[in-house]
Design an enzyme around this catalytic site. Structure first.
Site, PDB file in Angstrom:
ATOM      1  N   ARG A   1       4.062 -21.025  24.919  1.00 30.93           N
ATOM      2  CA  ARG A   1       4.408 -20.823  23.502  1.00 30.93           C
ATOM      3  C   ARG A   1       3.504 -21.647  22.601  1.00 30.93           C
ATOM      4  NH1 ARG A   1      10.629 -21.567  22.857  1.00 30.93           N
ATOM      5  NH2 ARG A   1      10.168 -21.082  20.686  1.00 30.93           N
TER       6      ARG A   1
ATOM      7  N   GLN B   1      14.996 -23.273  11.752  1.00 30.67           N
ATOM      8  CA  GLN B   1      15.427 -23.260  13.156  1.00 30.67           C
ATOM      9  C   GLN B   1      14.194 -23.163  14.056  1.00 30.67           C
ATOM     10  OE1 GLN B   1      19.113 -20.562  13.809  1.00 30.67           O
ATOM     11  NE2 GLN B   1      18.100 -19.739  11.979  1.00 30.67           N
TER      12      GLN B   1
ATOM     13  N   VAL C   1      10.579 -23.847  15.837  1.00 32.25           N
ATOM     14  CA  VAL C   1       9.906 -25.027  16.398  1.00 32.25           C
ATOM     15  C   VAL C   1       8.395 -24.925  16.185  1.00 32.25           C
ATOM     16  CG1 VAL C   1      11.716 -25.526  18.071  1.00 32.25           C
ATOM     17  CG2 VAL C   1       9.906 -23.933  18.712  1.00 32.25           C
TER      18      VAL C   1
ATOM     19  N   HIS D   1      15.837 -27.666  15.057  1.00 33.04           N
ATOM     20  CA  HIS D   1      15.757 -27.421  16.510  1.00 33.04           C
ATOM     21  C   HIS D   1      14.523 -28.077  17.113  1.00 33.04           C
ATOM     22  CE1 HIS D   1      18.453 -23.588  16.136  1.00 33.04           C
ATOM     23  NE2 HIS D   1      19.141 -24.704  16.095  1.00 33.04           N
TER      24      HIS D   1
ATOM     25  N   CYS E   1       9.941 -38.799  25.297  1.00 35.65           N
ATOM     26  CA  CYS E   1      10.000 -39.471  26.603  1.00 35.65           C
ATOM     27  C   CYS E   1      11.455 -39.765  26.941  1.00 35.65           C
ATOM     28  CB  CYS E   1       9.199 -40.783  26.550  1.00 35.65           C
ATOM     29  SG  CYS E   1       9.360 -41.757  28.071  1.00 35.65           S
TER      30      CYS E   1
ATOM     31  N   THR F   1      16.670 -14.616  10.181  1.00 37.97           N
ATOM     32  CA  THR F   1      17.497 -15.129  11.266  1.00 37.97           C
ATOM     33  C   THR F   1      18.632 -14.156  11.548  1.00 37.97           C
ATOM     34  OG1 THR F   1      18.844 -16.978  12.071  1.00 37.97           O
ATOM     35  CG2 THR F   1      18.845 -16.600   9.678  1.00 37.97           C
ATOM     36  N   SER F   2      18.940 -14.009  12.839  1.00 33.38           N
ATOM     37  CA  SER F   2      19.952 -13.028  13.263  1.00 33.38           C
ATOM     38  C   SER F   2      21.368 -13.571  13.123  1.00 33.38           C
ATOM     39  CB  SER F   2      19.706 -12.651  14.735  1.00 33.38           C
ATOM     40  OG  SER F   2      19.916 -13.814  15.559  1.00 33.38           O
TER      41      SER F   2
ATOM     42  N   ASN G   1      16.021 -10.364   5.269  1.00 28.47           N
ATOM     43  CA  ASN G   1      15.830 -10.110   6.698  1.00 28.47           C
ATOM     44  C   ASN G   1      15.275  -8.707   6.906  1.00 28.47           C
ATOM     45  OD1 ASN G   1      16.351 -11.552   9.291  1.00 28.47           O
ATOM     46  ND2 ASN G   1      17.480  -9.661   9.744  1.00 28.47           N
ATOM     47  N   LEU G   2      14.757  -8.450   8.136  1.00 34.46           N
ATOM     48  CA  LEU G   2      14.236  -7.099   8.390  1.00 34.46           C
ATOM     49  C   LEU G   2      15.362  -6.072   8.376  1.00 34.46           C
ATOM     50  CD1 LEU G   2      11.517  -5.770   9.064  1.00 34.46           C
ATOM     51  CD2 LEU G   2      12.103  -5.944  11.483  1.00 34.46           C
TER      52      LEU G   2
HETATM   53  C1  BV8 Z   1      25.299 -27.069  19.800  1.00 31.98           C
HETATM   54  C2  BV8 Z   1      15.001 -24.255  20.282  1.00 31.98           C
HETATM   55  C3  BV8 Z   1      27.019 -28.603  20.127  1.00 31.98           C
HETATM   56  C4  BV8 Z   1      14.343 -24.105  21.582  1.00 31.98           C
HETATM   57  C5  BV8 Z   1      17.039 -22.956  20.082  1.00 31.98           C
HETATM   58  C6  BV8 Z   1      28.206 -23.000  25.270  1.00 31.98           C
HETATM   59  C7  BV8 Z   1      27.711 -24.269  25.567  1.00 31.98           C
HETATM   60  C8  BV8 Z   1      27.080 -25.047  24.624  1.00 31.98           C
HETATM   61  C9  BV8 Z   1      26.895 -24.562  23.351  1.00 31.98           C
HETATM   62  C10 BV8 Z   1      27.366 -23.293  23.075  1.00 31.98           C
HETATM   63  C11 BV8 Z   1      28.031 -22.513  24.005  1.00 31.98           C
HETATM   64  N1  BV8 Z   1      28.383 -21.325  23.407  1.00 31.98           N
HETATM   65  C12 BV8 Z   1      27.947 -21.332  22.126  1.00 31.98           C
HETATM   66  C13 BV8 Z   1      27.348 -22.517  21.909  1.00 31.98           C
HETATM   67  C14 BV8 Z   1      26.710 -22.952  20.733  1.00 31.98           C
HETATM   68  C15 BV8 Z   1      25.244 -22.584  20.885  1.00 31.98           C
HETATM   69  C16 BV8 Z   1      25.115 -21.157  20.401  1.00 31.98           C
HETATM   70  O1  BV8 Z   1      25.210 -20.940  19.224  1.00 31.98           O
HETATM   71  N2  BV8 Z   1      24.905 -20.206  21.321  1.00 31.98           N
HETATM   72  C17 BV8 Z   1      24.771 -18.819  20.904  1.00 31.98           C
HETATM   73  C18 BV8 Z   1      23.789 -18.103  21.808  1.00 31.98           C
HETATM   74  C19 BV8 Z   1      26.165 -18.184  20.899  1.00 31.98           C
HETATM   75  N3  BV8 Z   1      24.516 -23.515  20.078  1.00 31.98           N
HETATM   76  C20 BV8 Z   1      24.025 -24.628  20.633  1.00 31.98           C
HETATM   77  O2  BV8 Z   1      24.058 -24.891  21.798  1.00 31.98           O
HETATM   78  C21 BV8 Z   1      23.441 -25.606  19.625  1.00 31.98           C
HETATM   79  N4  BV8 Z   1      24.002 -26.895  19.859  1.00 31.98           N
HETATM   80  O3  BV8 Z   1      26.131 -26.235  19.546  1.00 31.98           O
HETATM   81  O4  BV8 Z   1      25.629 -28.340  20.101  1.00 31.98           O
HETATM   82  C22 BV8 Z   1      27.190 -30.022  20.374  1.00 31.98           C
HETATM   83  C23 BV8 Z   1      28.215 -30.658  19.716  1.00 31.98           C
HETATM   84  C24 BV8 Z   1      28.403 -31.976  19.945  1.00 31.98           C
HETATM   85  C25 BV8 Z   1      27.561 -32.642  20.813  1.00 31.98           C
HETATM   86  C26 BV8 Z   1      26.543 -31.999  21.480  1.00 31.98           C
HETATM   87  C27 BV8 Z   1      26.341 -30.670  21.270  1.00 31.98           C
HETATM   88  C28 BV8 Z   1      21.938 -25.732  19.781  1.00 31.98           C
HETATM   89  C29 BV8 Z   1      21.292 -24.404  19.466  1.00 31.98           C
HETATM   90  C30 BV8 Z   1      19.777 -24.584  19.446  1.00 31.98           C
HETATM   91  C31 BV8 Z   1      19.184 -23.934  20.650  1.00 31.98           C
HETATM   92  N5  BV8 Z   1      17.740 -23.943  20.532  1.00 31.98           N
HETATM   93  N6  BV8 Z   1      15.715 -23.034  19.985  1.00 31.98           N
HETATM   94  C32 BV8 Z   1      13.264 -23.079  21.499  1.00 31.98           C
HETATM   95  O5  BV8 Z   1      12.948 -22.543  20.426  1.00 31.98           O
HETATM   96  O6  BV8 Z   1      12.721 -22.843  22.585  1.00 31.98           O
HETATM   97  S1  BV8 Z   1      17.828 -21.568  19.538  1.00 31.98           S
HETATM   98  C33 BV8 Z   1      16.807 -20.241  19.232  1.00 31.98           C
HETATM   99  O7  BV8 Z   1      17.622 -19.244  18.570  1.00 31.98           O
HETATM  100  C34 BV8 Z   1      15.736 -20.524  18.237  1.00 31.98           C
HETATM  101  O8  BV8 Z   1      15.536 -21.849  17.949  1.00 31.98           O
HETATM  102  C35 BV8 Z   1      16.198 -19.856  16.974  1.00 31.98           C
HETATM  103  O9  BV8 Z   1      16.172 -20.760  15.963  1.00 31.98           O
HETATM  104  C36 BV8 Z   1      17.593 -19.574  17.235  1.00 31.98           C
HETATM  105  C37 BV8 Z   1      18.146 -18.473  16.361  1.00 31.98           C
HETATM  106  O10 BV8 Z   1      17.335 -17.332  16.556  1.00 31.98           O
HETATM  107  P1  BV8 Z   1      16.683 -16.652  15.256  1.00 31.98           P
HETATM  108  O11 BV8 Z   1      15.757 -17.624  14.641  1.00 31.98           O
HETATM  109  O12 BV8 Z   1      17.757 -16.108  14.381  1.00 31.98           O
HETATM  110  O13 BV8 Z   1      15.826 -15.523  15.929  1.00 31.98           O
HETATM  111  P2  BV8 Z   1      16.352 -14.107  16.443  1.00 31.98           P
HETATM  112  O14 BV8 Z   1      15.282 -13.530  17.304  1.00 31.98           O
HETATM  113  O15 BV8 Z   1      17.736 -14.238  16.972  1.00 31.98           O
HETATM  114  O16 BV8 Z   1      16.452 -13.250  15.111  1.00 31.98           O
HETATM  115  C38 BV8 Z   1      15.267 -12.953  14.406  1.00 31.98           C
HETATM  116  C39 BV8 Z   1      15.692 -12.227  13.135  1.00 31.98           C
HETATM  117  O17 BV8 Z   1      14.509 -11.966  12.365  1.00 31.98           O
HETATM  118  C40 BV8 Z   1      16.349 -10.886  13.407  1.00 31.98           C
HETATM  119  O18 BV8 Z   1      17.504 -10.754  12.583  1.00 31.98           O
HETATM  120  C41 BV8 Z   1      15.286  -9.859  12.981  1.00 31.98           C
HETATM  121  O19 BV8 Z   1      15.856  -8.697  12.391  1.00 31.98           O
HETATM  122  C42 BV8 Z   1      14.516 -10.631  11.946  1.00 31.98           C
HETATM  123  N7  BV8 Z   1      13.099 -10.241  11.823  1.00 31.98           N
HETATM  124  C43 BV8 Z   1      12.256  -9.810  12.808  1.00 31.98           C
HETATM  125  N8  BV8 Z   1      11.040  -9.553  12.273  1.00 31.98           N
HETATM  126  C44 BV8 Z   1      11.124  -9.844  10.935  1.00 31.98           C
HETATM  127  C45 BV8 Z   1      12.430 -10.279  10.654  1.00 31.98           C
HETATM  128  N9  BV8 Z   1      12.826 -10.620   9.413  1.00 31.98           N
HETATM  129  C46 BV8 Z   1      11.908 -10.544   8.427  1.00 31.98           C
HETATM  130  N10 BV8 Z   1      10.642 -10.135   8.618  1.00 31.98           N
HETATM  131  C47 BV8 Z   1      10.209  -9.791   9.853  1.00 31.98           C
HETATM  132  N11 BV8 Z   1       8.942  -9.369  10.022  1.00 31.98           N
END
Ligand code: BV8
Length: 235
Positions: free
Chosen positions: A61, A93, A95, A111, A119, A179-180, A205-206
């Site tokens: 990436r 969100q 990186v 994020h 480290c 963002t989705s 958004n798209l």
């Molecule tokens: C937390 C970094 C609590 C890494 C990312 C079970 C166990 C633990 C946690 C959970 C669990 N169940 C649920 C959770 C919470 C979890 C969560 O939400 N899960 C989801 C899947 C249900 N969240 C977490 O774990 C978070 N931490 O809850 O901690 C806690 C509390 C106390 C103490 C300790 C902990 C941490 C979440 C962060 C994870 N890391 N990324 C990396 O990047 O490699 S998340 C990853 O998804 C990305 O970072 C991104 O930011 C994030 C969201 O995705 P989007 O940015 O929205 O992207 P996506 O593809 O989904 O959508 C793109 C959109 O753009 C679409 O709508 C599309 O239509 C649109 N688009 C496309 N093209 C265009 C466009 N728009 C305009 N123009 C275009 N051209």
């Protein structure tokens, strides 16, 4: 909500703002999570199980990021921030560093960042742009191994949440871009802002998302078109 110009604009961006710069999104067709198992490459457990796979995932990436350039959406946000008289908070969100390359002075990377390592021995966070491996050495404490991408994985606490909470409580315009609305806590920001009842909420958004009904205004189309148009009309 005041009828005049906003006092404090908060913007939340996701992968869609960088899509037209050639960086993949996560959940679109052929998005990252359709090609990699999130549990294997974006959780602490996955890193413990197979650090080489996770290093390879992030190295690829970062290599992809090296070739990417900011698009008109990144530039329009930076231009607005430069001319806006009120407060402006950009939360991302993402990186990637395309907001910085597009001229934004201080995006809040909730994020983490692809171009930083952390480290696990001494907790140092440092910039790096070379490929990493499980036996990479920390430039601060000199110990081998335990170097991980400075990104927030699933199950880990996002960064800068105090500053984010304060901005959400103070803003009178909240704009979600590309963002989705799938990942929490970011996906819950619009609900929190609405519950405080002091801000207008806009989604650029798209296509519609799970949260679209929570916004006062929605504009659909590529970020490189809808973002410049929205912010040009704002000032
Ligand atoms: C937390 C970094 C609590 C890494 C990312 C079970 C166990 C633990 C946690 C959970 C669990 N169940 C649920 C959770 C919470 C979890 C969560 O939400 N899960 C989801 C899947 C249900 N969240 C977490 O774990 C978070 N931490 O809850 O901690 C806690 C509390 C106390 C103490 C300790 C902990 C941490 C979440 C962060 C994870 N890391 N990324 C990396 O990047 O490699 S998340 C990853 O998804 C990305 O970072 C991104 O930011 C994030 C969201 O995705 P989007 O940015 O929205 O992207 P996506 O593809 O989904 O959508 C793109 C959109 O753009 C679409 O709508 C599309 O239509 C649109 N688009 C496309 N093209 C265009 C466009 N728009 C305009 N123009 C275009 N051209």
């Amino acid at each position: 909500m005041s009828a005049g110009p906003p006092r404090h604009v908060v913007v939340l961006t996701g992968a869609g703002v960088s899509a037209e710069s050639g960086l993949g999104t996560f959940r679109d067709k052929d998005g990252l999570w359709t090609r990699y198992d999130l549990e294997e490459v974006a959780t602490p457990e996955g890193f413990r199980r197979n650090p080489a796979l996770v290093c390879e995932f992030y190295n690829a990436r970062r290599e992809n990021l090296r070739k990417a350039r900011p698009n008109e959406a990144h530039r329009a946000l930076a231009a607005f921030e430069r001319r806006f008289q009120g407060r402006f908070t950009l939360i991302t969100q993402n990186v990637d560093d395309l907001h910085e390359k597009g001229g934004s002075p201080d995006p809040v990377h909730m994020h983490g960042r692809l171009d930083e390592l952390r480290c696990q021995h001494c907790a140092a966070v440092y910039a790096y742009d070379a490929p990493i491996a499980p036996d990479s050495v920390c430039p601060v404490c000199g110990r081998e191994g335990g170097q991980r991408p400075n990104v927030v994985w699933f199950g880990e606490m996002p960064l800068h949440m105090d500053a984010i909470d304060a901005a959400l409580a103070d803003c009178d315009l909240f704009v979600a871009i590309g963002t989705s609305a799938t990942v929490y806590p970011a996906a819950g920001f619009v609900g929190r802002v609405r519950a405080m009842g002091r801000a207008r909420c806009a989604e650029l958004n798209l296509e519609p998302t799970a949260a679209s009904s929570l916004f006062d205004e929605t504009r659909y189309g590529p970020a490189s078109e809808v973002v410049p148009a929205f912010f040009a009309a704002l000032s």
